[in-house]
Enzyme design. Structure first.
Site, PDB file in Angstrom:
ATOM      1  CG  ASP A  19      -2.788   3.383  -2.533  1.00 28.49           C
ATOM      2  OD1 ASP A  19      -3.877   2.804  -2.371  1.00 28.49           O
ATOM      3  OD2 ASP A  19      -2.179   3.970  -1.630  1.00 28.49           O
ATOM      4  CD  GLU A  20      -5.730  -0.724  -0.439  1.00 28.31           C
ATOM      5  OE1 GLU A  20      -5.907  -1.276   0.631  1.00 28.31           O
ATOM      6  OE2 GLU A  20      -6.649  -0.261  -1.137  1.00 28.31           O
ATOM      7  CG  ASP A  49      -1.928   1.087   1.279  1.00 27.64           C
ATOM      8  OD1 ASP A  49      -1.701   2.137   0.637  1.00 27.64           O
ATOM      9  OD2 ASP A  49      -2.964   0.924   1.955  1.00 27.64           O
TER      10      ASP A  49
END
Ligand code: TTP
Ligand code: MG
Length: 405
Positions: free
Chosen positions: A103-104, A9
């Protein structure tokens, strides 16, 4: 053997990308906002978080909390571009990567970590590579499942690396407030609190019957979460991502309409379920018919909207069959869904559609847990009984991922 799932993340993602592209913003308290007038902060750099700036604050609130905050208008293209490049980095360590959000990502490194010196070595290498290539800090969490990997990452933020091993899960969860768990928001945590449940340890020990009573089917999931159990597998894109299909050679050659319908409903359910599992929706339904002499037809229909709903797929398949004048008995049937897009999992605005979505989720949940077709559509059961063609011992089989043009 317990799995090892890694969650990567990015830290303050949008803000980090902005700081990277504009060196003057590095080390500064910035808040990323949209370009419209009534916009909110989508993320704040860690420098700004120290002053109390939070995601979701509007510009006026943020200015009041910290007048020197630097506002930066976000640029989604930059973020999606970076996201795609990140996926390439993850793929160096395992093919089993689920890009969960902008974003993960989750990586199943169970069978590959030994090639790279172990889970922590992979975590360190990913962090280093991302820092070198994009100048972004990221946090890596690892655990026996997605839930624990995500928790490890949350607990290690920012710029951290943490591996919660199976034997440590109970200890970590014992006194952890329930809202720290991924998927438990403030509403659910308030409802749990009203039952006297504050920590994950307490949640895990609560009788399933009580939770089922209060939360319906989700109660069981909640209890499992409190125990650190999560059976959701990493969702990998279908191989070709062009179509999801299923076809089967029938136990006997058929001709009768009700038998054809029974198989089509079953195939539509298999396709719908797999499409939902992969997180896709499709707009083109194809029907494959192979006659006893092996002549094969593939016909398509375009739906008015994208779907992964079993019944919509089934209705599409029926429309196709209505247009075909069968020339012989059928030995193989196939249904596939193509023109795929990622299912953004939006909640439908129309109540009827919303209900259907929840029904499908509940059916998938039960069938994932207890086995295929443990719960299914009434019409399928009626047809099954009437047609008598599908023996109880029958198991889905056949060609997966049929690619149709
Ligand atoms: P997050 O990973 O939730 O947050 P973050 O990366 O900014 O910070 P953290 O270090 O805590 O992980 O979200 C990723 C990006 O998604 C974030 O940078 C901005 C964007 N975003 C939105 O656009 N809307 C939202 O409501 C949230 C929560 C995030
Ligand atoms: Mg993030």
């Amino acid at each position: 053997m317990s799995k090892i799932i890694l969650c990567a993340d990015m830290d303050a993602f949008f803000a980090s990308v902005e700081q990277q592209t504009n060196p003057r913003l590095r080390g500064k308290p910035i808040g990323v906002i949209g370009s419209g007038g009534r916009t909110v902060i989508t993320t704040a750099s860690y420098e700004a978080r120290k002053f109390g700036i939070k995601t979701g604050m509007n510009i006026y609130e943020a200015k009041k909390v910290f007048p020197s905050l630097i506002f930066v208008v976000g640029d989604n293209e930059k973020y999606t571009h970076t996201c795609k490049k990140l996926e390439k980095i993850y793929n160096q360590f395992t093919p089993d990567v689920e890009v969960y959000s902008i974003d993960e990502a989750f990586l199943d490194i169970t069978t590959t970590h030994h090639l790279f010196g172990g889970p922590e070595a992979i975590g360190r290498t990913i962090k280093k590579t991302i820092k070198e290539k994009f100048g972004i800090n990221c946090t890596i969490g690892m655990g026996p499942n997605i839930l624990i990997a995500k928790l490890a990452s949350d607990l290690a933020k920012p710029d951290g690396l943490r591996w919660i091993k199976s034997e440590e899960v109970e200890d970590v969860l014992k006194d952890l407030p329930v809202k720290e768990l991924w998927g438990i928001g403030s509403k659910i945590s308030e409802r749990l609190s009203a039952l006297g449940i504050r920590t994950c340890g307490e949640l895990g020990k609560t009788p399933a019957s009580l939770l089922r009573n209060k939360f319906g089917i989700y109660g069981e999931t909640l209890k499992a979460m409190g125990m650190g159990i999560c059976n959701r597998a990493i969702q990998i894109k279908p191989e070709d991502a062009k179509s999801v299909g299923h076809s089967m050679t029938l136990p006997e050659d058929i001709w009768e309409r009700e038998k054809i319908e029974a198989y089509l409903l079953m195939l539509s359910e298999m396709v719908g379920r797999r499409t939902r599992k992969y997180g896709y929706m499709g707009k083109t339904v194809s029907l494959i018919i192979r006659y006893t002499d092996f002549e094969t037809l593939v016909k398509q229909i375009t739906l008015s909207d994208f779907t992964n709903d079993t019944h919509v797929i089934y209705q599409g398949a029926l429309k196709i069959i209505d247009r075909i004048k069968l020339k012989d008995k059928i030995r193989l049937l196939g249904v596939s869904l193509s023109s795929l897009i990622k299912d953004l999992n939006q909640i439908p605005l129309i109540e009827e559609e919303r209900k259907r979505k929840y029904i499908l989720q509940a059916i998938d949940y039960i069938n994932d847990k207890y086995g295929d077709f443990k719960i299914t559509w009434g019409s399928y059961m009626i047809q099954k009984r009437n047609s008598g063609v599908i023996s109880p011992a029958w198991r889905p089989s056949g060609v997966k991922n049929v690619s149709v043009k």
